[in-house]
Design a protein around this motif. Structure first.
Motif: not given
Length: 249
Positions: A191-192, A170-172, A186-187, A179-182
């Motif tokens: 999740f969504k 949930y932090r991701i 994808k994660l 702000t996220l890397n590749n």
């Protein structure tokens, strides 16, 4: 003890005095001496009664001290047992039961400034629910056939692993995509896609999340641990789309 010794010494002195009077009684004594002898005997009888009362009092004190010592030894054993058996995990206080934003009246919403509204949204999104650790009474309530060889510490270690997976997931999810890397993007997308109407407003993980963030084996033994957590009402299962979702309660 000093009172008892004083009485004993006093009785001993009176008996010695009485013996001397008896030795003198072999000769004919005047009437006043015989009267004094009787008084001495009476006084010794009185002292003996006091002596017996003092002995009884000392016995009662000794009995109270022995009971106090037994109580102290029991308390000491209990404290030693607690010291040697401190659980690795202590139950946490329950967090907020709901993660949704509170519903406000229209008049209240109109008064609330935009900056305050943004703060409320961020606070709600930043909260991540975690599973409470299993208490000893809860662990004891689990049927033996369900527990098998899983110990109290192992069960709470699994709780910690699931909490780690939930927190990381949930932090991701709460992060902005830029702000996220590749890999994290994808994660986040995965999740969504795994969310459903039933999971809306709840926190959940799937087996892949547990493996991803803990390097754990989701094997038959771990499935048994999940059954115990369901028994303790820590999570529930929601199936659909070929996935089993473990929803925190």
């Amino acid at each position: 003890m000093s009172d008892l010794e004083d009485i004993s010494q006093h009785v001993h002195d009176r008996i010695s005095s009485l013996k001397r009077l008896l030795d003198l009684s072999l000769a004919e004594l005047p009437q006043n001496k015989m009267k004094k002898l009787g008084q001495e005997i009476f006084a010794i009888e009185t002292l003996l009664e006091e002596f017996e009362k003092c002995v009884d009092h000392q016995r009662e004190q000794l009995r109270n001290l022995q009971e106090l010592e037994e109580s102290f030894q029991k308390d000491l054993a209990d404290v030693s047992h607690m010291k040697d058996n401190i659980p690795a995990h202590m139950p946490k206080r329950e967090g907020p039961a709901q993660t949704r934003e509170p519903v406000m009246k229209q008049t209240e919403a109109a008064v609330l400034q935009p900056a305050q509204q943004e703060h409320v949204r961020k606070s709600s999104r930043s909260f991540i629910r975690e599973m409470d650790f299993i208490t000893v009474p809860e662990f004891d309530s689990i049927p033996q056939y369900m527990r098998g060889r899983v110990s109290y510490e192992q069960l709470n270690a699994a709780v910690q692993s699931i909490n780690t997976a939930v927190t990381t997931k949930y932090r991701i999810l709460h992060q902005a995509v830029r702000t996220l890397n590749n890999h994290s993007r994808k994660l986040q997308q995965r999740f969504k896609e795994q969310e459903t109407k039933q999971t809306k407003g709840h926190f959940f993980v799937v087996e892949e999340d547990i493996r991803e963030f803990n390097q754990m084996k989701v094997d038959k033994r771990f499935q048994g641990i999940l059954n115990m957590l369901r028994h303790c009402q820590r999570l529930k299962e929601l199936r659909g789309g070929g996935l089993t979702r473990y929803v925190l309660l």
